[in-house]
Design an enzyme around this catalytic site. Structure first.
Site, PDB file in Angstrom:
ATOM      1  N   TRP A 126      41.644  52.803  57.272  1.00 20.53           N
ATOM      2  CA  TRP A 126      40.617  53.393  56.417  1.00 20.53           C
ATOM      3  C   TRP A 126      40.739  54.908  56.354  1.00 20.53           C
ATOM      4  CZ3 TRP A 126      39.087  49.910  53.361  1.00 20.53           C
ATOM      5  CH2 TRP A 126      39.002  48.582  53.796  1.00 20.53           C
ATOM      6  N   ASP A 185      32.952  58.839  58.053  1.00 21.41           N
ATOM      7  CA  ASP A 185      32.861  57.488  57.511  1.00 21.41           C
ATOM      8  C   ASP A 185      32.276  56.610  58.612  1.00 21.41           C
ATOM      9  OD1 ASP A 185      33.213  54.880  56.683  1.00 21.41           O
ATOM     10  OD2 ASP A 185      35.329  55.105  56.141  1.00 21.41           O
ATOM     11  N   LYS A 230      27.847  46.255  56.414  1.00 23.95           N
ATOM     12  CA  LYS A 230      27.898  45.988  57.851  1.00 23.95           C
ATOM     13  C   LYS A 230      26.480  45.970  58.432  1.00 23.95           C
ATOM     14  CE  LYS A 230      32.389  46.954  57.386  1.00 23.95           C
ATOM     15  NZ  LYS A 230      33.419  45.940  57.179  1.00 23.95           N
TER      16      LYS A 230
END
Length: 362
Positions: free
Chosen positions: A104, A172, A196
């Site tokens: 990511w 992030d 999430k």
């Protein structure tokens, strides 16, 4: 209703059933209007009350100071922020710095490099991203330092923010948001995709420090400007109404469960339960992540062979536990332990792991 599965998928993932049940009831007829919530204009008080409550709850539950930071709710998910953040903040002649810790962060670096000067100052690539880089120096002229606080594919996590001096951190937090307190004086921008610890996929929550927001660029397309969204209270266009309504319920649930203290404690409990089994059978369940950097929400491991990895995930699914296969590009195994995961469900996984070793010797 059939018995609910134990859901270890990494996102979309398990959500508090109380929230899902309540939203389902509101879907058919919202407050006796004869319309579902998804048919009512976002410009009416019905939805505006939900929208504003979700923003206020984000400040309250995540302890985000209102005098320094703003909360935006934006379509596009977390991935859009890989480009949107540098587009807003990096002006010609400026640069940002990045720590590379896996899949990511690489995506974030690639997108930032498309729109500005993105410099990688630390990386754990040589170790296959199995640790969090430490001891690096941040250039005081950098606009920000970008980190990915939890790395879902390799199972590493920042347990403390890196030292950056006066350079703000852009974080992030997609997979570990709301699992611990954050020093907001260190954070210039933080964001999380919904899927999430906030609700269903389809939106990102973006938390921006006011001075960074005020200095952000206005020479980029309107929808990509943080300023535009802030000036319109995240209602510049029709917002992701379903996501926002669920987020409100999820944040209420988080608060009622005990807030950040409870989420932090539960994250420790769930992760320690699984890591204890891994460490007990260290020659069988191999966890490559450095012990001091082990993730509390993404427990990644592998068995002695790829065939056993596949059998583990298949047998677990047959036992009612879904989503234990690793990332579709990388394989292996992974247990995603987000805030909505009940501890008793983790206990079922632990019992299964003990039994699997006995029934499937390497």
């Amino acid at each position: 209703m059939s018995e609910r599965a134990i859901n270890f998928f990494p996102g979309p993932c398990t959500l508090p059933f109380e929230c899902t049940e309540k939203l389902y009831a509101e879907t058919l007829d919202y407050q006796n209007t004869g319309m579902s919530l998804w048919e009512i204009s976002h410009r009416t008080p019905y939805f505006e009350d939900i929208h504003n409550a979700a923003i206020d709850l984000m400040h309250e539950v995540f302890e985000i100071p209102k005098d320094t930071h703003r909360v935006l709710m934006l379509g596009g998910g977390g991935t859009l922020q890989f480009a949107m953040a540098p587009m807003n903040v990096i002006k010609p002649g400026q640069f940002a710095e990045f720590v590379e810790t896996g899949f990511w962060s690489i995506k974030a670096i690639e997108d930032a490099a498309r729109v500005g000067d993105a410099r990688v100052i630390a990386s754990s690539k040589d170790d296959q991203y199995h640790h969090i880089p430490k001891g690096f120096a941040v250039n005081p002229d950098a606009r920000y330092l970008w980190i990915t606080t939890n790395n879902t594919i390799v199972g590493t996590e920042y347990h403390a923010l890196p030292e950056t001096g006066d350079v703000p951190i852009f974080a992030d937090m997609s997979s570990d948001i709301l699992t611990r307190r954050v020093d907001w004086s260190r954070i210039g921008m933080a964001f999380a995709g919904m899927t999430k610890n906030l609700g269903p996929a389809g939106m990102a929550v973006v938390i921006v420090r006011k001075d960074i927001l005020e200095a952000s660029r206005t020479d980029i397309p309107a929808y990509l400007q943080y300023k535009i969204h802030d000036e319109h209270n995240s209602l510049y266009n029709t917002p992701p109404m379903f996501c926002i309504a669920y987020m409100k319920l999820f944040l209420e649930w988080t608060r009622d469960q005990g807030g950040l203290d409870a989420m932090d404690k539960n994250a420790d409990t769930r992760a320690n339960m699984v890591y204890e089994v891994i460490d007990t059978y260290a020659d069988y369940y191999q966890c490559p992540a450095a012990r001091e950097d082990r993730s509390r929400t993404s427990v990644c491991f592998q068995l002695p062979t790829a065939e056993l990895d596949k059998k583990f995930a298949a047998d677990a699914k047959a036992a009612g536990m879904w989503g234990l296969a690793g990332h579709f590009m990388f394989g292996k195994c992974r247990a995603s332990l987000y805030n909505g995961m009940p501890v008793e469900n983790v206990a079922c996984l632990v019992d299964f792991m003990h039994d699997f070793v006995k029934k499937n010797p390497a």
